[in-house]
Design a protein around this motif. Structure first.
Motif, PDB file in Angstrom:
ATOM      1  N   LYS A  44     -41.311 -13.978  33.429  1.00 28.42           N
ATOM      2  CA  LYS A  44     -42.537 -14.579  32.904  1.00 28.42           C
ATOM      3  C   LYS A  44     -43.637 -14.711  33.960  1.00 28.42           C
ATOM      4  O   LYS A  44     -44.812 -14.858  33.627  1.00 28.42           O
ATOM      5  CB  LYS A  44     -42.224 -15.936  32.271  1.00 28.42           C
ATOM      6  CG  LYS A  44     -41.416 -15.758  30.989  1.00 28.42           C
ATOM      7  CD  LYS A  44     -40.794 -17.043  30.504  1.00 28.42           C
ATOM      8  CE  LYS A  44     -39.996 -16.896  29.242  1.00 28.42           C
ATOM      9  NZ  LYS A  44     -38.964 -15.896  29.253  1.00 28.42           N
ATOM     10  N   TYR A  71     -47.531  -9.755  32.863  1.00 29.77           N
ATOM     11  CA  TYR A  71     -48.736 -10.386  32.334  1.00 29.77           C
ATOM     12  C   TYR A  71     -48.959  -9.988  30.875  1.00 29.77           C
ATOM     13  O   TYR A  71     -48.400  -9.011  30.392  1.00 29.77           O
ATOM     14  CB  TYR A  71     -49.959  -9.977  33.165  1.00 29.77           C
ATOM     15  CG  TYR A  71     -49.839 -10.367  34.618  1.00 29.77           C
ATOM     16  CD1 TYR A  71     -49.948 -11.700  35.012  1.00 29.77           C
ATOM     17  CD2 TYR A  71     -49.609  -9.412  35.592  1.00 29.77           C
ATOM     18  CE1 TYR A  71     -49.833 -12.063  36.336  1.00 29.77           C
ATOM     19  CE2 TYR A  71     -49.496  -9.761  36.932  1.00 29.77           C
ATOM     20  CZ  TYR A  71     -49.610 -11.095  37.289  1.00 29.77           C
ATOM     21  OH  TYR A  71     -49.493 -11.451  38.609  1.00 29.77           O
ATOM     22  N   THR A  72     -49.814 -10.738  30.196  1.00 26.78           N
ATOM     23  CA  THR A  72     -50.108 -10.411  28.791  1.00 26.78           C
ATOM     24  C   THR A  72     -50.772  -9.040  28.677  1.00 26.78           C
ATOM     25  O   THR A  72     -50.564  -8.339  27.693  1.00 26.78           O
ATOM     26  CB  THR A  72     -51.007 -11.483  28.132  1.00 26.78           C
ATOM     27  OG1 THR A  72     -52.168 -11.667  28.918  1.00 26.78           O
ATOM     28  CG2 THR A  72     -50.265 -12.794  27.978  1.00 26.78           C
ATOM     29  N   SER A  73     -51.537  -8.644  29.676  1.00 26.83           N
ATOM     30  CA  SER A  73     -52.149  -7.310  29.649  1.00 26.83           C
ATOM     31  C   SER A  73     -51.067  -6.220  29.669  1.00 26.83           C
ATOM     32  O   SER A  73     -51.215  -5.182  29.012  1.00 26.83           O
ATOM     33  CB  SER A  73     -53.109  -7.127  30.827  1.00 26.83           C
ATOM     34  OG  SER A  73     -52.429  -7.263  32.056  1.00 26.83           O
ATOM     35  N   LYS A  95     -49.584  -6.066  26.181  1.00 30.73           N
ATOM     36  CA  LYS A  95     -50.485  -5.356  25.272  1.00 30.73           C
ATOM     37  C   LYS A  95     -50.346  -3.850  25.453  1.00 30.73           C
ATOM     38  O   LYS A  95     -50.309  -3.100  24.474  1.00 30.73           O
ATOM     39  CB  LYS A  95     -51.937  -5.768  25.511  1.00 30.73           C
ATOM     40  CG  LYS A  95     -52.280  -7.129  24.959  1.00 30.73           C
ATOM     41  CD  LYS A  95     -53.732  -7.450  25.215  1.00 30.73           C
ATOM     42  CE  LYS A  95     -54.069  -8.839  24.699  1.00 30.73           C
ATOM     43  NZ  LYS A  95     -55.469  -9.187  24.963  1.00 30.73           N
ATOM     44  N   SER A 109     -52.874 -13.573  19.552  1.00 32.77           N
ATOM     45  CA  SER A 109     -53.222 -14.497  20.631  1.00 32.77           C
ATOM     46  C   SER A 109     -52.215 -14.313  21.763  1.00 32.77           C
ATOM     47  O   SER A 109     -51.169 -13.692  21.590  1.00 32.77           O
ATOM     48  CB  SER A 109     -53.195 -15.938  20.122  1.00 32.77           C
ATOM     49  OG  SER A 109     -51.862 -16.343  19.882  1.00 32.77           O
ATOM     50  N   SER A 110     -52.512 -14.896  22.890  1.00 34.14           N
ATOM     51  CA  SER A 110     -51.627 -14.754  24.045  1.00 34.14           C
ATOM     52  C   SER A 110     -50.240 -15.346  23.775  1.00 34.14           C
ATOM     53  O   SER A 110     -49.224 -14.771  24.161  1.00 34.14           O
ATOM     54  CB  SER A 110     -52.317 -15.364  25.246  1.00 34.14           C
ATOM     55  OG  SER A 110     -51.530 -16.134  26.012  1.00 34.14           O
ATOM     56  N   ASP A 111     -50.181 -16.494  23.090  1.00 32.36           N
ATOM     57  CA  ASP A 111     -48.890 -17.109  22.776  1.00 32.36           C
ATOM     58  C   ASP A 111     -48.094 -16.265  21.786  1.00 32.36           C
ATOM     59  O   ASP A 111     -46.883 -16.100  21.931  1.00 32.36           O
ATOM     60  CB  ASP A 111     -49.089 -18.522  22.209  1.00 32.36           C
ATOM     61  CG  ASP A 111     -49.600 -19.494  23.256  1.00 32.36           C
ATOM     62  OD1 ASP A 111     -49.337 -19.269  24.451  1.00 32.36           O
ATOM     63  OD2 ASP A 111     -50.263 -20.481  22.864  1.00 32.36           O
ATOM     64  N   LYS A 128     -54.238  -6.337  20.047  1.00 33.77           N
ATOM     65  CA  LYS A 128     -55.581  -6.895  20.239  1.00 33.77           C
ATOM     66  C   LYS A 128     -55.831  -8.066  19.296  1.00 33.77           C
ATOM     67  O   LYS A 128     -56.629  -8.947  19.589  1.00 33.77           O
ATOM     68  CB  LYS A 128     -56.637  -5.823  20.013  1.00 33.77           C
ATOM     69  CG  LYS A 128     -56.591  -4.722  21.048  1.00 33.77           C
ATOM     70  CD  LYS A 128     -57.599  -3.644  20.737  1.00 33.77           C
ATOM     71  CE  LYS A 128     -57.475  -2.513  21.745  1.00 33.77           C
ATOM     72  NZ  LYS A 128     -58.369  -1.405  21.423  1.00 33.77           N
ATOM     73  N   LEU A 167     -48.350 -13.077  21.373  1.00 29.32           N
ATOM     74  CA  LEU A 167     -47.942 -11.871  22.093  1.00 29.32           C
ATOM     75  C   LEU A 167     -46.700 -12.137  22.937  1.00 29.32           C
ATOM     76  O   LEU A 167     -45.760 -11.339  22.948  1.00 29.32           O
ATOM     77  CB  LEU A 167     -49.098 -11.398  22.966  1.00 29.32           C
ATOM     78  CG  LEU A 167     -48.991 -10.027  23.598  1.00 29.32           C
ATOM     79  CD1 LEU A 167     -48.872  -8.956  22.527  1.00 29.32           C
ATOM     80  CD2 LEU A 167     -50.181  -9.753  24.467  1.00 29.32           C
ATOM     81  N   LYS A 168     -46.659 -13.271  23.616  1.00 29.25           N
ATOM     82  CA  LYS A 168     -45.501 -13.624  24.452  1.00 29.25           C
ATOM     83  C   LYS A 168     -44.249 -13.811  23.600  1.00 29.25           C
ATOM     84  O   LYS A 168     -43.168 -13.364  23.974  1.00 29.25           O
ATOM     85  CB  LYS A 168     -45.783 -14.884  25.261  1.00 29.25           C
ATOM     86  CG  LYS A 168     -46.783 -14.664  26.379  1.00 29.25           C
ATOM     87  CD  LYS A 168     -47.102 -15.946  27.100  1.00 29.25           C
ATOM     88  CE  LYS A 168     -48.161 -15.702  28.170  1.00 29.25           C
ATOM     89  NZ  LYS A 168     -48.557 -16.934  28.845  1.00 29.25           N
TER      90      LYS A 168
END
Length: 161
Positions: free
Chosen positions: A102, A106-108, A111, A85-87, A82, A89-90
């Motif tokens: 990719k 998804y980023t979800s 997470k 950031s999205s980047d 949480k 996390l990737k």
């Protein structure tokens, strides 16, 4: 590590361990607080053993993803997804699953995988020693079979003479 009894229930936070069955569904125990609740058959219940991550070649079972994270992180929990950031996390996810698709992951999803790993690590449920023992036993059986195969061929040749 047996992921078949660890469940994710849609609409309910966290992971659950199946502890029994009832007439209408399952009795599950939360890994976070230990409370037992019913999980009814109309809820979307997924066993972690059934879940896999899309990669560019083939699907990677979630157990293998957890094993990669465990080995590279020495069994320690990861930072909370949480807070990333999205980047970030990737990049983090790519360390553990380098060939993930990719477009399909998804980023979800990332997470969820990381938070599930953290929950299992906190509950001390990440034990890969059993799998290593099983792999050793399988390789020993294959070696024994290879050693016995030439002996059988020799016996067959002697009998045919």
């Amino acid at each position: 590590m047996d992921l078949s009894k660890i469940l994710s229930i849609s609409g309910k936070p966290g992971l659950f361990k199946m502890v029994g069955e009832s007439k209408n569904g399952l009795v599950v125990e939360s890994l976070s607080d230990g409370k037992r609740i019913p999980a009814f058959s109309h809820e979307r219940i997924s066993s972690l053993k059934e879940i896999s991550i899309y990669t560019e070649t083939e699907d990677l079972p979630l157990a293998d993803v957890f094993k990669n994270i465990y080995e590279k992180n020495e069994g320690k929990p990861l930072a909370s997804p949480k807070k990333l950031s999205s980047d970030e996390l990737k990049k983090l996810f790519e360390e553990y699953v380098p060939a993930y698709d990719k477009d399909a992951v998804y980023t979800s999803d990332m997470k969820k995988v990381i938070s599930w790993y953290n929950q299992l690590a906190e509950a001390n449920m990440l034990d890969f020693s059993e799998e290593a023992k099983e792999e050793e036993e399988v390789s020993e059986i294959k070696e024994e079979a290879k050693e016995e195969a030439p002996e059988k061929e020799d016996k067959e040749e002697k009998q045919s003479e």
